[in-house]
Motif scaffolding. Structure first.
Motif, PDB file in Angstrom:
ATOM      1  N   GLU A  53       0.827  -1.211   0.000  1.00 40.59           N
ATOM      2  CA  GLU A  53       0.000   0.000   0.000  1.00 40.59           C
ATOM      3  C   GLU A  53       0.856   1.254   0.000  1.00 40.59           C
ATOM      4  OE1 GLU A  53      -2.584  -0.279   3.347  1.00 40.59           O
ATOM      5  OE2 GLU A  53      -3.980  -1.629   2.342  1.00 40.59           O
ATOM      6  N   ASN A  54       2.171   1.070  -0.009  1.00 39.48           N
ATOM      7  CA  ASN A  54       3.079   2.205  -0.007  1.00 39.48           C
ATOM      8  C   ASN A  54       4.427   1.743  -0.546  1.00 39.48           C
ATOM      9  OD1 ASN A  54       4.955   1.526   2.453  1.00 39.48           O
ATOM     10  ND2 ASN A  54       2.866   1.116   3.109  1.00 39.48           N
ATOM     11  N   PRO A  55       5.249   2.641  -1.057  1.00 39.75           N
ATOM     12  CA  PRO A  55       6.540   2.253  -1.653  1.00 39.75           C
ATOM     13  C   PRO A  55       7.490   1.579  -0.677  1.00 39.75           C
ATOM     14  CG  PRO A  55       5.948   4.498  -2.267  1.00 39.75           C
ATOM     15  CD  PRO A  55       5.008   4.086  -1.194  1.00 39.75           C
ATOM     16  N   ILE A  56       7.378   1.914   0.606  1.00 34.22           N
ATOM     17  CA  ILE A  56       8.297   1.374   1.604  1.00 34.22           C
ATOM     18  C   ILE A  56       8.105  -0.136   1.769  1.00 34.22           C
ATOM     19  CG2 ILE A  56       9.162   1.675   3.964  1.00 34.22           C
ATOM     20  CD1 ILE A  56       9.483   4.093   2.149  1.00 34.22           C
ATOM     21  N   ALA A  57       6.956  -0.663   1.343  1.00 38.15           N
ATOM     22  CA  ALA A  57       6.672  -2.088   1.496  1.00 38.15           C
ATOM     23  C   ALA A  57       7.288  -2.935   0.392  1.00 38.15           C
ATOM     24  CB  ALA A  57       5.158  -2.307   1.527  1.00 38.15           C
ATOM     25  N   LEU A  58       7.874  -2.316  -0.628  1.00 33.25           N
ATOM     26  CA  LEU A  58       8.430  -3.073  -1.749  1.00 33.25           C
ATOM     27  C   LEU A  58       9.765  -3.714  -1.383  1.00 33.25           C
ATOM     28  CD1 LEU A  58       7.703  -0.657  -4.736  1.00 33.25           C
ATOM     29  CD2 LEU A  58       6.390  -2.662  -4.021  1.00 33.25           C
ATOM     30  N   ASN A  59       9.930  -4.955  -1.798  1.00 31.00           N
ATOM     31  CA  ASN A  59      11.170  -5.684  -1.548  1.00 31.00           C
ATOM     32  C   ASN A  59      12.315  -5.085  -2.362  1.00 31.00           C
ATOM     33  OD1 ASN A  59      12.799  -7.950  -0.607  1.00 31.00           O
ATOM     34  ND2 ASN A  59      12.673  -8.698  -2.727  1.00 31.00           N
ATOM     35  N   ASN A  60      13.485  -5.029  -1.743  1.00 33.81           N
ATOM     36  CA  ASN A  60      14.688  -4.496  -2.377  1.00 33.81           C
ATOM     37  C   ASN A  60      14.514  -3.051  -2.850  1.00 33.81           C
ATOM     38  OD1 ASN A  60      17.404  -4.770  -3.131  1.00 33.81           O
ATOM     39  ND2 ASN A  60      16.874  -5.291  -5.240  1.00 33.81           N
ATOM     40  N   TYR A  61      13.641  -2.340  -2.172  1.00 36.05           N
ATOM     41  CA  TYR A  61      13.433  -0.922  -2.477  1.00 36.05           C
ATOM     42  C   TYR A  61      13.186  -0.147  -1.180  1.00 36.05           C
ATOM     43  CZ  TYR A  61      11.751   3.397  -4.568  1.00 36.05           C
ATOM     44  OH  TYR A  61      11.613   4.705  -4.922  1.00 36.05           O
ATOM     45  N   GLY A  62      12.135  -0.521  -0.454  1.00 31.09           N
ATOM     46  CA  GLY A  62      11.744   0.231   0.731  1.00 31.09           C
ATOM     47  C   GLY A  62      12.756   0.238   1.846  1.00 31.09           C
ATOM     48  N   GLU A  63      13.640  -0.753   1.880  1.00 36.43           N
ATOM     49  CA  GLU A  63      14.645  -0.796   2.949  1.00 36.43           C
ATOM     50  C   GLU A  63      15.885   0.008   2.612  1.00 36.43           C
ATOM     51  OE1 GLU A  63      15.394  -4.571   0.455  1.00 36.43           O
ATOM     52  OE2 GLU A  63      13.750  -3.200   0.965  1.00 36.43           O
ATOM     53  N   ARG A  64      16.019   0.448   1.368  1.00 33.87           N
ATOM     54  CA  ARG A  64      17.239   1.129   0.918  1.00 33.87           C
ATOM     55  C   ARG A  64      17.133   2.643   1.109  1.00 33.87           C
ATOM     56  NH1 ARG A  64      17.457  -1.213  -4.984  1.00 33.87           N
ATOM     57  NH2 ARG A  64      19.213   0.226  -5.185  1.00 33.87           N
ATOM     58  N   ALA A  65      18.186   3.231   1.671  1.00 34.37           N
ATOM     59  CA  ALA A  65      18.165   4.653   2.037  1.00 34.37           C
ATOM     60  C   ALA A  65      17.967   5.556   0.822  1.00 34.37           C
ATOM     61  CB  ALA A  65      19.453   5.025   2.759  1.00 34.37           C
ATOM     62  N   TRP A  66      18.660   5.290  -0.267  1.00 32.84           N
ATOM     63  CA  TRP A  66      18.534   6.160  -1.444  1.00 32.84           C
ATOM     64  C   TRP A  66      17.142   6.069  -2.048  1.00 32.84           C
ATOM     65  CZ3 TRP A  66      21.572  10.016  -2.212  1.00 32.84           C
ATOM     66  CH2 TRP A  66      22.915   9.962  -1.857  1.00 32.84           C
ATOM     67  N   CYS A  67      16.567   4.878  -2.060  1.00 35.88           N
ATOM     68  CA  CYS A  67      15.209   4.723  -2.587  1.00 35.88           C
ATOM     69  C   CYS A  67      14.196   5.444  -1.697  1.00 35.88           C
ATOM     70  CB  CYS A  67      14.863   3.241  -2.700  1.00 35.88           C
ATOM     71  SG  CYS A  67      15.889   2.334  -3.865  1.00 35.88           S
ATOM     72  N   ARG A  68      14.386   5.321  -0.400  1.00 36.78           N
ATOM     73  CA  ARG A  68      13.503   6.041   0.527  1.00 36.78           C
ATOM     74  C   ARG A  68      13.594   7.546   0.295  1.00 36.78           C
ATOM     75  NH1 ARG A  68      14.166   3.397   6.573  1.00 36.78           N
ATOM     76  NH2 ARG A  68      13.504   1.266   6.059  1.00 36.78           N
ATOM     77  N   LEU A  69      14.801   8.016   0.008  1.00 38.90           N
ATOM     78  CA  LEU A  69      14.990   9.457  -0.151  1.00 38.90           C
ATOM     79  C   LEU A  69      14.192   9.992  -1.328  1.00 38.90           C
ATOM     80  CD1 LEU A  69      16.457  11.980   0.893  1.00 38.90           C
ATOM     81  CD2 LEU A  69      18.306  11.455  -0.718  1.00 38.90           C
ATOM     82  N   GLU A  70      14.206   9.298  -2.461  1.00 37.31           N
ATOM     83  CA  GLU A  70      13.483   9.808  -3.616  1.00 37.31           C
ATOM     84  C   GLU A  70      11.978   9.821  -3.367  1.00 37.31           C
ATOM     85  OE1 GLU A  70      14.725   7.405  -6.859  1.00 37.31           O
ATOM     86  OE2 GLU A  70      13.554   5.639  -6.279  1.00 37.31           O
ATOM     87  N   VAL A  71      11.462   8.791  -2.684  1.00 34.21           N
ATOM     88  CA  VAL A  71      10.036   8.768  -2.346  1.00 34.21           C
ATOM     89  C   VAL A  71       9.709   9.852  -1.329  1.00 34.21           C
ATOM     90  CG1 VAL A  71       8.215   7.420  -1.251  1.00 34.21           C
ATOM     91  CG2 VAL A  71       9.737   6.334  -2.902  1.00 34.21           C
ATOM     92  N   TYR A  72      10.577   9.998  -0.351  1.00 35.04           N
ATOM     93  CA  TYR A  72      10.385  11.014   0.696  1.00 35.04           C
ATOM     94  C   TYR A  72      10.297  12.412   0.093  1.00 35.04           C
ATOM     95  CZ  TYR A  72      11.779  13.999   4.644  1.00 35.04           C
ATOM     96  OH  TYR A  72      11.846  14.985   5.590  1.00 35.04           O
ATOM     97  N   MET A  73      11.214  12.729  -0.789  1.00 35.28           N
ATOM     98  CA  MET A  73      11.226  14.042  -1.423  1.00 35.28           C
ATOM     99  C   MET A  73       9.959  14.249  -2.243  1.00 35.28           C
ATOM    100  SD  MET A  73      14.200  15.163  -0.424  1.00 35.28           S
ATOM    101  CE  MET A  73      14.736  16.463  -1.497  1.00 35.28           C
ATOM    102  N   PHE A  74       9.584  13.231  -2.992  1.00 36.19           N
ATOM    103  CA  PHE A  74       8.412  13.328  -3.847  1.00 36.19           C
ATOM    104  C   PHE A  74       7.145  13.535  -3.018  1.00 36.19           C
ATOM    105  CE2 PHE A  74       4.928  11.415  -6.294  1.00 36.19           C
ATOM    106  CZ  PHE A  74       5.024  12.137  -7.481  1.00 36.19           C
ATOM    107  N   MET A  75       6.999  12.792  -1.924  1.00 31.89           N
ATOM    108  CA  MET A  75       5.817  12.914  -1.070  1.00 31.89           C
ATOM    109  C   MET A  75       5.738  14.293  -0.423  1.00 31.89           C
ATOM    110  SD  MET A  75       4.030  10.161  -1.237  1.00 31.89           S
ATOM    111  CE  MET A  75       4.160   8.424  -1.655  1.00 31.89           C
ATOM    112  N   CYS A  76       6.862  14.766   0.084  1.00 31.17           N
ATOM    113  CA  CYS A  76       6.879  16.093   0.709  1.00 31.17           C
ATOM    114  C   CYS A  76       6.475  17.175  -0.283  1.00 31.17           C
ATOM    115  CB  CYS A  76       8.260  16.393   1.276  1.00 31.17           C
ATOM    116  SG  CYS A  76       8.701  15.491   2.774  1.00 31.17           S
ATOM    117  N   VAL A  77       7.103  17.150  -1.447  1.00 33.66           N
ATOM    118  CA  VAL A  77       6.829  18.180  -2.443  1.00 33.66           C
ATOM    119  C   VAL A  77       5.398  18.078  -2.949  1.00 33.66           C
ATOM    120  CG1 VAL A  77       7.459  19.049  -4.724  1.00 33.66           C
ATOM    121  CG2 VAL A  77       9.239  18.385  -3.113  1.00 33.66           C
TER     122      VAL A  77
END
Length: 448
Positions: free
Chosen positions: A85-109
């Motif tokens: 239900e959210n990007p953080i739940a994806l395997n080999n994506y949600g646990e990675r810091a750089w991947c979290r950063l791009e989603v984090y920036m996008f959500m904030c903006v």
């Protein structure tokens, strides 16, 4: 050598298909579509160019209308994708810091720009197709009403993610902090605007807005130094944030116990795991002040121990209007629960409702809390809003609690004087109804 794709170009093909699905879904003109790809558009080898690219992430996010995440075809990735239900739940994506950063920036903006966070995943939803057919691929939205809160969860922030190069963490922390400064300030200003444009609004809602200790001063200056505005706020939601002891002290001094904030009756600090015993001590001290009007306090899921509960319990008998405390889903054991039950009036005549589910308590402790709730529902609540003097005038048969060591008049009532208490309460309620019907009285609290 560091290409993120395999020799067959599986990820590239999946990105192309996903982009086409988004274009079709949103009726986009292909000639007007530009694609930004993190690995291809940020230099991976030159440290200077890499830093410049990272510093531009906010600008890239601000200019992006969609984010697409290609999902791998291995069983774990497929299973996670089907239920995500959210990007953080994806395997080999949600646990990675750089991947979290791009989603984090996008959500904030996205929130700052007041647009829906159009984040999609594209990939297979089964590992093997029926009768040997290729796995089915789907474009699925990876945002729900709770996605923002999950992305901003303390344990799932970009700076807490996994990294191949640990030296990158400081870069991510700086980028995250720069975005957070802008995001939090905008969130507080938005609440002021809502209060200014709606004179009937009584809530200040900053749930999951990443509010830190250093932001509490801004909250106080922006909203609670304005006498008219502060006098209207009755509910302050600061749950799911990053507030610690220092911020709690400022909050109690400059906001909650502010003499012009007398209408503030509900404070929600749930899901602030940094509060600790010290933070609770500042809350307890503030609750005892004459200028504090808090009736309902929520400290759920703050990782509080029995020591913190005992600190709060010591203040409960001396609070002004407190009648409900939520401490669910903490780490409070029997000793802390027992202290709270006793401080709240005991099982028979409680003047405070306790919510303690989700704590490591014994069956006996849970039974005590349940009995308190039942007593409150039946009306044996001691009517804390009537002062000791007024009760003594109407209830001469008040008896002290034989087990109490407190030298002050005990508020516990016997069943013999319950009828007189209820009669006095009915008189007060009639007076309250008359006051509330007047447009000049904005306070929901009883006068003492």
């Amino acid at each position: 050598d560091h290409c993120p794709d395999n020799a067959a170009g599986e990820k590239y093909a999946r990105v192309c298909k996903g982009v086409k699905r988004i274009m079709s879904k949103h009726s986009l003109d292909a000639s007007q579509v530009a694609i930004w790809c993190d690995w291809a558009c940020i230099s991976q080898d030159d440290p200077t160019e890499l830093r410049l690219g990272i510093d531009s992430l906010i600008a890239y996010a601000a200019r992006s209308d969609y984010i697409l995440i290609p999902v791998a075809s291995d069983p774990v990735s497929v299973q996670n994708f089907r239920i995500a239900e959210n990007p953080i739940a994806l395997n080999n994506y949600g646990e990675r810091a750089w991947c979290r950063l791009e989603v984090y920036m996008f959500m904030c903006v996205s929130e700052v720009r007041q647009r829906p966070p159009r984040c999609y995943g594209f990939g297979p939803i089964d590992c093997e197709g029926f009768l040997g057919r290729k796995p089915r691929e789907r474009l699925l939205p990876l945002y729900t009403s709770s996605t923002k809160d999950i992305a901003f969860d303390l344990d799932r922030l970009p700076s807490m993610g996994e990294l191949t190069v640990e030296a990158d963490r400081s870069i991510i922390q700086d980028t995250e902090e720069n975005m957070r400064n802008f995001y939090v300030h905008r969130a507080i200003l938005e609440q002021r605007l809502k209060l200014e444009t709606n004179v009937r609004r009584r809530k200040c809602r900053l749930s999951g807005k990443q509010v830190r200790c250093i932001d509490i001063h801004l909250l106080a200056e922006t909203i609670f130094l304005d006498a008219e505005m502060a006098s209207r706020v009755a509910y302050l939601h600061l749950d799911s944030n990053l507030i610690g002891p220092a911020g709690t002290k400022i909050l109690m001094d400059e906001v909650v116990c502010n003499p012009i904030a007398q209408s503030l009756t509900m404070l929600d600090l749930s899901k602030n795991p940094g509060l600790g015993k010290e933070g609770v001590s500042y809350i307890a001290e503030g609750l005892m002040r004459q200028t504090c009007s808090i009736a309902a306090l929520s400290l759920s899921a703050c990782n509080l121990s029995s020591d913190a509960a005992q600190v709060l319990a010591a203040a409960v008998p001396y609070t002004q209007r407190l009648n409900r405390i939520s401490l669910s889903y903490n780490s409070i054991e029997d000793a802390g629960c027992r202290a709270l039950v006793e401080a709240s009036g005991g099982v028979e005549d409680p003047f405070v409702s306790l919510e303690m589910e989700g704590n490591p308590l014994s069956t006996a402790s849970f039974a005590q809390v349940a009995k308190m709730s039942a007593a409150r529902e039946l009306g044996y609540d001691g009517r804390r809003h009537i002062t000791a003097l007024r009760m003594q005038e109407k209830l001469p048969e008040l008896e002290p609690d034989s087990g109490s060591t407190n030298s002050e008049p005990c508020m516990h009532l016997t069943h013999a004087c319950l009828a007189a208490l209820l009669a006095a309460a009915e008189e007060d309620e009639e007076g309250e109804e008359e006051e509330e019907s007047s447009p000049l009285n904005c306070s929901p609290m009883c006068s003492s």
